[in-house]
Design an enzyme around this catalytic site. Structure first.
Site, PDB file in Angstrom:
ATOM      1  CB  ILE A 118      -3.033   5.198  20.591  1.00 53.74           C
ATOM      2  CG1 ILE A 118      -3.082   4.446  20.500  1.00 53.74           C
ATOM      3  CG2 ILE A 118      -1.447   5.753  21.245  1.00 53.74           C
ATOM      4  CD1 ILE A 118      -3.774   3.448  22.300  1.00 53.74           C
ATOM      5  CG  ASP A 119      -0.784   8.427  17.248  1.00 56.99           C
ATOM      6  OD1 ASP A 119      -0.492   7.288  17.710  1.00 56.99           O
ATOM      7  OD2 ASP A 119      -0.743   8.461  15.860  1.00 56.99           O
ATOM      8  CG  HIS A 139      -0.539   3.362  17.125  1.00 57.86           C
ATOM      9  ND1 HIS A 139       0.509   3.720  17.024  1.00 57.86           N
ATOM     10  CD2 HIS A 139       0.064   2.344  18.775  1.00 57.86           C
ATOM     11  CE1 HIS A 139       1.114   4.087  18.266  1.00 57.86           C
ATOM     12  NE2 HIS A 139       1.092   2.689  19.075  1.00 57.86           N
ATOM     13  CB  CYS A 140      -3.729   6.653  14.476  1.00 55.84           C
ATOM     14  SG  CYS A 140      -1.617   6.396  13.307  1.00 55.84           S
ATOM     15  CB  ILE A 141      -7.239   7.836  15.515  1.00 59.25           C
ATOM     16  CG1 ILE A 141      -7.668   8.771  14.503  1.00 59.25           C
ATOM     17  CG2 ILE A 141      -8.759   9.319  16.322  1.00 59.25           C
ATOM     18  CD1 ILE A 141      -8.839   8.063  13.365  1.00 59.25           C
TER      19      ILE A 141
END
Length: 419
Positions: free
Chosen positions: A264-265, A260-262
């Site tokens: 999306i964020d 989810h992090c790289i």
């Protein structure tokens, strides 16, 4: 008996938080709109790979309970919101779940409570979105009647060394008194609490961490493409550069970015920057480079098969590892999905294996799962290593396979080509 903590959202962020708090002695209730998930937790079964069923049983033994009913929550002292923040079709933040969770928190709000947002979002969300909903729903004022803060989650799936307790916890309060309240709360089960100047800096810290990784991975992914054309072993160059004891941190290329992090964020930060009237070019370029890596993998597969006078159509292609990260079951945003879809369009005999994934349908059609990865590697026209899980004997795979495309830089031999 009063409830010390209500966790709204019992996914990859909320459940680890609830576990750490409950096993540290806090009275915890978890809320999730998914009744099936709630029933599963209350029966002692986990849906998060890093959390074994035994931990859920321990949580239940010390008083934890999950609910999908607002009336079953009770009166919490602290509410922490850990709901998903996906992207909209135009790569903006979708705060639907956040708004719904905050409205619930507002209906529960009483003087003296603390509300914390942990869901990743753009800088300003806590003050511009969360605070007005809480104040309008409750009639109370943040910083005077209740405390409001943001604290970025720093969950690293599969990391056995760092968890919630020993990873420094960044917190940012709406006011100084809010900062005191949130620091005191997390100090009950986190070894170190780091205070940001405000909620905005705490929101930015999370995006900075992941944008930094996103941009550096994109740099190496772009270098991987031209180093192949130049006949340079980029993996060896990285290992050599990493011997420098200062001024360099090793990042590595791969088949794309997942989790989810790289992927999306950084888009949240790009969204906020665009409101100022200009683009965030680093993020947009990194997104473009990383998003085209699955296509690059397929192009390399076509070229390797051509060396044997074979076309991709009809060739047996064996994909090893389809989760986004080594030794985890998490498939969120895994680049293997895009690779599977692109390969499927060419018509190969596609086979996969992953010790954490029992069934896989990247293009809406199930892909056959190999029963024995080593036997399958020996019969495939091309093996593509997408994830080097520890469960694999990679030497055994490389010895048996005719030709391998290694996207993780961990194999060597005359039959191996690295990405």
């Amino acid at each position: 008996m009063p409830i010390e903590l209500l966790v709204i959202g019992l996914g990859y962020v909320g459940l680890p938080l609830a576990r750490e708090a409950a096993l540290s002695g806090l009275r915890v209730v978890g809320f999730d709109v998914n009744q099936t998930l709630v029933d599963q937790l209350n029966s002692g079964r986990s849906h998060v790979g890093d959390i074994p069923d035994a931990d859920i049983s321990r949580m239940l033994d010390v008083g934890f309970r999950a609910t999908a009913s607002e009336t079953g929550i009770g009166a919490p002292e602290t509410v922490v919101v850990c709901v998903p923040t996906p992207l909209t079709a135009d790569n903006g933040p979708d705060l639907t779940a956040v708004r719904s969770a905050i409205q619930l928190a507002g209906r529960l709000l009483r003087p003296g409570m603390l509300v914390v947002l942990e869901s990743t979002t753009y800088p300003g969300t806590t003050d511009e979105v969360v605070r007005p909903i809480l104040e309008q729903t409750s009639g109370l004022t943040a910083g005077r009647d209740f405390s409001l803060a943001f604290s970025p989650e720093r969950i690293d799936p599969g990391n056995e060394r760092y968890g919630i307790r020993n990873t420094p916890k960044v917190v940012g309060g709406h006011t100084a008194s809010c900062a005191d309240a949130v620091a005191g709360f997390y100090g009950k089960f986190c070894d170190e609490v780091v205070r940001a100047r405000s909620a905005r800096e705490a929101e930015m810290a999370k995006l900075l961490e992941n944008t930094y990784r996103h941009v550096n991975i994109a740099l190496l992914n772009e270098m991987a493409a031209f180093c192949h054309e130049l006949g340079i072993d980029l993996w060896d160059a990285i290992n050599c550069a990493a011997t420098k004891p200062f001024g360099f941190e090793a990042f590595y290329p791969g088949p794309g970015v997942g989790g989810h992090c790289i992927p999306i964020d950084p888009n949240y930060l790009g969204y906020k920057v665009r409101t100022l009237g200009y683009p965030f070019r680093f993020v947009e370029l990194a997104q473009e480079i990383n998003a085209r890596m699955p296509g690059h993998v397929v192009d390399r597969a076509v070229a390797l098969l051509n060396l044997d006078a074979k076309s991709l159509r009809g060739a047996r292609v064996f994909l090893i590892g389809v989760t986004y990260k080594k030794d985890v079951a998490d498939q969120r945003e895994s680049p293997a999905v895009a690779i599977g879809r692109k390969l499927r369009a060419w018509g190969p005999d596609l086979v996969y294996h992953d010790p954490y994934v029992d069934s896989w349908s990247p293009a809406g059609v199930p892909v056959r799962r190999a029963q024995d990865p080593y036997r399958e590697a020996a019969t495939a026209d091309l093996v593509i290593l997408l994830q080097n899980h520890s469960a694999y004997d990679l030497d055994r795979i490389s010895q048996r396979a005719h030709r391998i495309l290694d996207t993780r830089g961990c194999l060597a031999g005359p039959n191996v080509e690295r990405l």
